[in-house]
Motif scaffolding. Structure first.
Motif, PDB file in Angstrom:
ATOM      1  N   GLU A   1     -34.703  31.360 -21.170  1.00  0.00           N
ATOM      2  CA  GLU A   1     -33.922  32.751 -21.265  1.00  0.00           C
ATOM      3  C   GLU A   1     -34.400  33.097 -19.898  1.00  0.00           C
ATOM      4  O   GLU A   1     -35.577  33.309 -19.630  1.00  0.00           O
ATOM      5  N   GLY A   2     -33.230  33.767 -19.257  1.00  0.00           N
ATOM      6  CA  GLY A   2     -33.967  34.460 -17.766  1.00  0.00           C
ATOM      7  C   GLY A   2     -34.006  33.514 -16.723  1.00  0.00           C
ATOM      8  O   GLY A   2     -34.325  33.905 -15.597  1.00  0.00           O
ATOM      9  N   ALA A   3     -33.753  32.235 -17.146  1.00  0.00           N
ATOM     10  CA  ALA A   3     -34.345  31.097 -16.059  1.00  0.00           C
ATOM     11  C   ALA A   3     -32.937  31.235 -15.330  1.00  0.00           C
ATOM     12  O   ALA A   3     -31.921  31.677 -15.447  1.00  0.00           O
ATOM     13  N   LEU A   4     -33.038  30.000 -14.169  1.00  0.00           N
ATOM     14  CA  LEU A   4     -32.204  29.688 -13.120  1.00  0.00           C
ATOM     15  C   LEU A   4     -30.494  29.789 -13.842  1.00  0.00           C
ATOM     16  O   LEU A   4     -29.695  30.510 -13.299  1.00  0.00           O
TER      17      LEU A   4
ATOM     18  N   ALA B   1     -36.719  14.882 -11.122  1.00  0.00           N
ATOM     19  CA  ALA B   1     -36.812  16.393 -10.922  1.00  0.00           C
ATOM     20  C   ALA B   1     -36.733  16.756  -9.451  1.00  0.00           C
ATOM     21  O   ALA B   1     -36.443  17.747  -9.224  1.00  0.00           O
ATOM     22  N   ASP B   2     -36.604  15.564  -8.546  1.00  0.00           N
ATOM     23  CA  ASP B   2     -36.276  15.890  -7.139  1.00  0.00           C
ATOM     24  C   ASP B   2     -34.938  15.785  -6.838  1.00  0.00           C
ATOM     25  O   ASP B   2     -34.387  15.972  -5.970  1.00  0.00           O
ATOM     26  N   ARG B   3     -34.006  15.322  -7.736  1.00  0.00           N
ATOM     27  CA  ARG B   3     -32.521  15.101  -7.396  1.00  0.00           C
ATOM     28  C   ARG B   3     -31.612  15.787  -8.584  1.00  0.00           C
ATOM     29  O   ARG B   3     -31.537  14.828  -9.720  1.00  0.00           O
ATOM     30  N   ILE B   4     -31.311  16.917  -8.496  1.00  0.00           N
ATOM     31  CA  ILE B   4     -30.336  17.347  -9.737  1.00  0.00           C
ATOM     32  C   ILE B   4     -29.046  17.693  -9.254  1.00  0.00           C
ATOM     33  O   ILE B   4     -28.607  18.332  -8.146  1.00  0.00           O
ATOM     34  N   ALA B   5     -28.177  17.048  -9.734  1.00  0.00           N
ATOM     35  CA  ALA B   5     -26.547  17.147  -9.659  1.00  0.00           C
ATOM     36  C   ALA B   5     -26.013  18.098 -10.465  1.00  0.00           C
ATOM     37  O   ALA B   5     -26.026  17.958 -11.655  1.00  0.00           O
ATOM     38  N   LEU B   6     -25.284  19.012  -9.697  1.00  0.00           N
ATOM     39  CA  LEU B   6     -24.399  19.932 -10.630  1.00  0.00           C
ATOM     40  C   LEU B   6     -23.147  20.121 -10.063  1.00  0.00           C
ATOM     41  O   LEU B   6     -22.829  20.100  -9.070  1.00  0.00           O
ATOM     42  N   GLN B   7     -22.245  20.096 -11.274  1.00  0.00           N
ATOM     43  CA  GLN B   7     -20.886  20.070 -10.947  1.00  0.00           C
ATOM     44  C   GLN B   7     -20.385  21.593 -11.411  1.00  0.00           C
ATOM     45  O   GLN B   7     -20.530  21.730 -12.753  1.00  0.00           O
ATOM     46  N   VAL B   8     -19.926  22.279 -10.797  1.00  0.00           N
ATOM     47  CA  VAL B   8     -19.204  23.616 -11.274  1.00  0.00           C
ATOM     48  C   VAL B   8     -17.622  23.506 -11.319  1.00  0.00           C
ATOM     49  O   VAL B   8     -17.243  23.111 -10.079  1.00  0.00           O
ATOM     50  N   GLN B   9     -17.001  23.671 -12.547  1.00  0.00           N
ATOM     51  CA  GLN B   9     -15.498  23.761 -12.547  1.00  0.00           C
ATOM     52  C   GLN B   9     -15.129  24.851 -12.734  1.00  0.00           C
ATOM     53  O   GLN B   9     -15.361  25.643 -13.932  1.00  0.00           O
TER      54      GLN B   9
ATOM     55  N   PHE C   1     -25.778  29.999  -5.574  1.00  0.00           N
ATOM     56  CA  PHE C   1     -26.996  29.141  -6.134  1.00  0.00           C
ATOM     57  C   PHE C   1     -27.924  28.918  -5.383  1.00  0.00           C
ATOM     58  O   PHE C   1     -29.175  29.166  -5.835  1.00  0.00           O
ATOM     59  N   THR C   2     -27.800  28.773  -3.887  1.00  0.00           N
ATOM     60  CA  THR C   2     -29.068  28.851  -2.876  1.00  0.00           C
ATOM     61  C   THR C   2     -29.777  29.969  -3.253  1.00  0.00           C
ATOM     62  O   THR C   2     -31.082  29.846  -3.145  1.00  0.00           O
ATOM     63  N   GLU C   3     -29.233  31.140  -2.994  1.00  0.00           N
ATOM     64  CA  GLU C   3     -30.066  32.346  -3.194  1.00  0.00           C
ATOM     65  C   GLU C   3     -31.047  32.431  -4.468  1.00  0.00           C
ATOM     66  O   GLU C   3     -32.168  32.758  -4.500  1.00  0.00           O
ATOM     67  N   LEU C   4     -30.351  32.009  -5.412  1.00  0.00           N
ATOM     68  CA  LEU C   4     -31.073  31.906  -6.940  1.00  0.00           C
ATOM     69  C   LEU C   4     -32.142  30.901  -6.949  1.00  0.00           C
ATOM     70  O   LEU C   4     -33.124  31.082  -7.631  1.00  0.00           O
ATOM     71  N   ILE C   5     -32.018  29.860  -6.465  1.00  0.00           N
ATOM     72  CA  ILE C   5     -32.660  28.548  -6.417  1.00  0.00           C
ATOM     73  C   ILE C   5     -33.905  28.961  -5.659  1.00  0.00           C
ATOM     74  O   ILE C   5     -35.195  28.869  -6.190  1.00  0.00           O
ATOM     75  N   ILE C   6     -33.793  29.687  -4.413  1.00  0.00           N
ATOM     76  CA  ILE C   6     -34.899  30.346  -3.595  1.00  0.00           C
ATOM     77  C   ILE C   6     -35.654  31.460  -4.462  1.00  0.00           C
ATOM     78  O   ILE C   6     -36.774  31.214  -4.432  1.00  0.00           O
ATOM     79  N   LYS C   7     -34.978  32.347  -5.149  1.00  0.00           N
ATOM     80  CA  LYS C   7     -35.370  33.301  -5.562  1.00  0.00           C
ATOM     81  C   LYS C   7     -36.367  32.891  -6.971  1.00  0.00           C
ATOM     82  O   LYS C   7     -37.332  33.338  -7.146  1.00  0.00           O
ATOM     83  N   ASN C   8     -36.177  31.533  -7.380  1.00  0.00           N
ATOM     84  CA  ASN C   8     -36.917  30.988  -8.693  1.00  0.00           C
ATOM     85  C   ASN C   8     -37.881  30.266  -8.097  1.00  0.00           C
ATOM     86  O   ASN C   8     -38.478  29.398  -8.719  1.00  0.00           O
ATOM     87  N   GLY C   9     -38.237  30.090  -6.684  1.00  0.00           N
ATOM     88  CA  GLY C   9     -39.168  29.271  -6.192  1.00  0.00           C
ATOM     89  C   GLY C   9     -38.964  27.718  -6.255  1.00  0.00           C
ATOM     90  O   GLY C   9     -40.024  26.835  -6.190  1.00  0.00           O
ATOM     91  N   LEU C  10     -37.685  27.530  -6.197  1.00  0.00           N
ATOM     92  CA  LEU C  10     -37.469  26.120  -6.283  1.00  0.00           C
ATOM     93  C   LEU C  10     -36.966  25.848  -4.891  1.00  0.00           C
ATOM     94  O   LEU C  10     -36.622  26.359  -3.915  1.00  0.00           O
ATOM     95  N   THR C  11     -36.610  24.405  -4.893  1.00  0.00           N
ATOM     96  CA  THR C  11     -36.278  23.770  -3.372  1.00  0.00           C
ATOM     97  C   THR C  11     -34.535  23.577  -3.316  1.00  0.00           C
ATOM     98  O   THR C  11     -34.291  22.660  -4.119  1.00  0.00           O
ATOM     99  N   PRO C  12     -34.023  24.372  -2.387  1.00  0.00           N
ATOM    100  CA  PRO C  12     -32.444  23.883  -2.523  1.00  0.00           C
ATOM    101  C   PRO C  12     -32.201  22.396  -2.265  1.00  0.00           C
ATOM    102  O   PRO C  12     -30.983  22.051  -2.867  1.00  0.00           O
ATOM    103  N   SER C  13     -32.856  21.599  -1.359  1.00  0.00           N
ATOM    104  CA  SER C  13     -32.620  20.216  -1.328  1.00  0.00           C
ATOM    105  C   SER C  13     -32.573  19.543  -2.434  1.00  0.00           C
ATOM    106  O   SER C  13     -32.115  18.243  -2.483  1.00  0.00           O
TER     107      SER C  13
END
Length: 138
Positions: free
Chosen positions: A61-64, A89-97, A115-127
């Motif tokens: 709850e409240g996560a990415l 955990a180093d390679r996550i493929a997301l498909q947005v439809q 996505f990139t802004e929220l990934i960075i905001k959550n302390g994750l690596t966009p790559s």
């Protein structure tokens, strides 16, 4: 300089440009599935457990994922569907439809930025995330 010489120079530059463009070799990354298949059964089990823990953290709850859903709804992209697939955990493929909007270049750029802004905001690596945006076909 005559017109023939000018045209000749332009064709020469075009030929050189095309030769350089087509001589570049593309380096393709191995897909996560291919990398996963090369692991031993023990390594696969450990990798799957890491992915499960990581994915649960993204789903909390409240996560990415919840943040992305809220932002996309606020920007008028609802209804939509997000499909995730990961082998490590180093390679996550997301498909947005997108279901009611066309996936235009502008929409894709805006969603990718979100996505990139929220990934960075959550302390994750966009790559770590490969994000594909498309229209849902009925």
């Amino acid at each position: 300089m005559t017109r023939k010489q000018t045209i000749g120079i332009w064709f020469m530059m075009l030929a050189v440009g095309l030769a350089v463009f087509f001589s570049q070799t593309r380096v393709e990354e191995e897909t996560a599935e291919a990398v996963f298949a090369q692991l031993s059964q023990t390594e696969q089990a450990v990798s799957l457990k890491e992915v499960q823990v990581f994915n649960e953290a993204l789903l909390d709850e409240g996560a990415l994922y919840e943040q992305v859903r809220e932002e996309m709804k606020n920007k008028g992209y609802a209804p939509f569907r997000i499909i995730g697939n990961a082998y490590t955990a180093d390679r996550i493929a997301l498909q947005v439809q997108l279901q009611e909007k066309a996936a235009t270049a502008e929409n894709k750029e805006e969603i990718q930025l979100l996505f990139t802004e929220l990934i960075i905001k959550n302390g994750l690596t966009p790559s770590r995330f490969d994000i594909e945006i498309s229209s849902m076909h009925y």
